[in-house]
Design a protein around this motif. Structure first.
Motif, mmCIF file in Angstrom:
data_model
loop_
_atom_site.group_PDB
_atom_site.id
_atom_site.type_symbol
_atom_site.label_atom_id
_atom_site.label_comp_id
_atom_site.label_asym_id
_atom_site.label_seq_id
_atom_site.Cartn_x
_atom_site.Cartn_y
_atom_site.Cartn_z
ATOM 1 N N GLY A 15 -3.287 -15.059 -5.373
ATOM 2 C CA GLY A 15 -3.238 -13.736 -5.992
ATOM 3 C C GLY A 15 -4.189 -12.750 -5.333
ATOM 4 N N LEU A 16 -5.376 -13.228 -4.961
ATOM 5 C CA LEU A 16 -6.329 -12.354 -4.268
ATOM 6 C C LEU A 16 -5.762 -11.863 -2.944
ATOM 7 N N ILE A 17 -5.198 -12.769 -2.172
ATOM 8 C CA ILE A 17 -4.639 -12.381 -0.870
ATOM 9 C C ILE A 17 -3.468 -11.411 -1.055
ATOM 10 N N ALA A 18 -2.588 -11.738 -1.998
ATOM 11 C CA ALA A 18 -1.436 -10.853 -2.223
ATOM 12 C C ALA A 18 -1.901 -9.468 -2.657
ATOM 13 N N GLY A 19 -2.865 -9.415 -3.563
ATOM 14 C CA GLY A 19 -3.328 -8.139 -4.087
ATOM 15 C C GLY A 19 -4.146 -7.328 -3.101
ATOM 16 N N ILE A 20 -5.010 -7.994 -2.374
ATOM 17 C CA ILE A 20 -5.907 -7.262 -1.471
ATOM 18 C C ILE A 20 -5.261 -7.029 -0.111
ATOM 19 N N SER A 21 -4.821 -8.094 0.535
ATOM 20 C CA SER A 21 -4.319 -7.961 1.908
ATOM 21 C C SER A 21 -2.980 -7.241 1.991
ATOM 22 N N PHE A 22 -2.123 -7.472 1.005
ATOM 23 C CA PHE A 22 -0.774 -6.929 1.114
ATOM 24 C C PHE A 22 -0.498 -5.751 0.187
ATOM 25 N N LEU A 23 -1.432 -5.438 -0.696
ATOM 26 C CA LEU A 23 -1.220 -4.301 -1.588
ATOM 27 C C LEU A 23 -2.315 -3.249 -1.401
ATOM 28 N N PRO A 26 -2.992 -1.679 2.629
ATOM 29 C CA PRO A 26 -2.135 -0.610 3.152
ATOM 30 C C PRO A 26 -2.091 0.634 2.257
ATOM 31 N N LEU A 27 -2.211 0.445 0.942
ATOM 32 C CA LEU A 27 -2.095 1.589 0.031
ATOM 33 C C LEU A 27 -3.317 2.507 0.048
ATOM 34 N N LYS A 28 -4.488 1.969 0.349
ATOM 35 C CA LYS A 28 -5.690 2.806 0.279
ATOM 36 C C LYS A 28 -5.616 3.992 1.235
ATOM 37 N N PHE A 29 -4.911 3.838 2.339
ATOM 38 C CA PHE A 29 -4.821 4.933 3.303
ATOM 39 C C PHE A 29 -3.850 6.027 2.850
#
Length: 144
Positions: A15-23, A26-29
């Motif tokens: 869940g951490l990887i899915a939430g941080i790396s893949f969500l 990219p969205l922060k930019f």
């Protein structure tokens, strides 16, 4: 109880990887007012923290999983996961950190494939964590 803890850690880590790396990454930019330097600075902090949490989770999973037969698929997948995490920690993340520092200093780094490689390793880790989590859940189900 140890298998339940390992199972929780595997699913939590996925869940951490899915939430941080893949969500989040990219969205922060796309957020209003976020510049490349600001996004990179946030990313460095977040991924350094994620890496430390991943190491702790791996240690907990290893403690809860062993002794286990080396020939089991779960043991082999866990070893692959550990190797990928070690490669990320001691090779890939430091390279990406240096590239981010160059950008933050106003000096664009040369072209590199390291970011794509990191996305690939994160994808493999996520897949391994999901598979290991499912295998552990299945083992827990059959033990009851």
């Amino acid at each position: 109880m140890k298998k339940l803890i390992a199972c929780f850690c595997l699913i939590f880590w996925a869940g951490l990887i899915a939430g941080i790396s893949f969500l989040e990454a990219p969205l922060k930019f796309q957020a209003p007012g976020i510049t490349i330097p600001l996004g990179l600075g946030i990313g460095q902090l977040v991924f350094q923290a994620l890496n430390k949490i991943e190491i702790v989770l791996l240690v907990i999973i290893l403690i809860c999983s062993f002794p286990a037969p080396f020939k089991s698929i779960q043991t082999r997948l866990l070893i692959i996961l550990a190797i990928i995490l070690l490669a990320d920690t001691f090779w890939l993340l430091p390279l990406l950190d240096e590239r981010a520092k160059l950008v933050l200093a106003g000096s664009p780094p040369p072209a590199s494939h390291h970011h794509i490689l990191y996305i690939i390793t994160e994808s493999i880790k996520l897949l391994l964590l999901i598979i290991l989590g499912c295998l552990n859940l299945n083992t827990l189900r059959h033990e009851k």
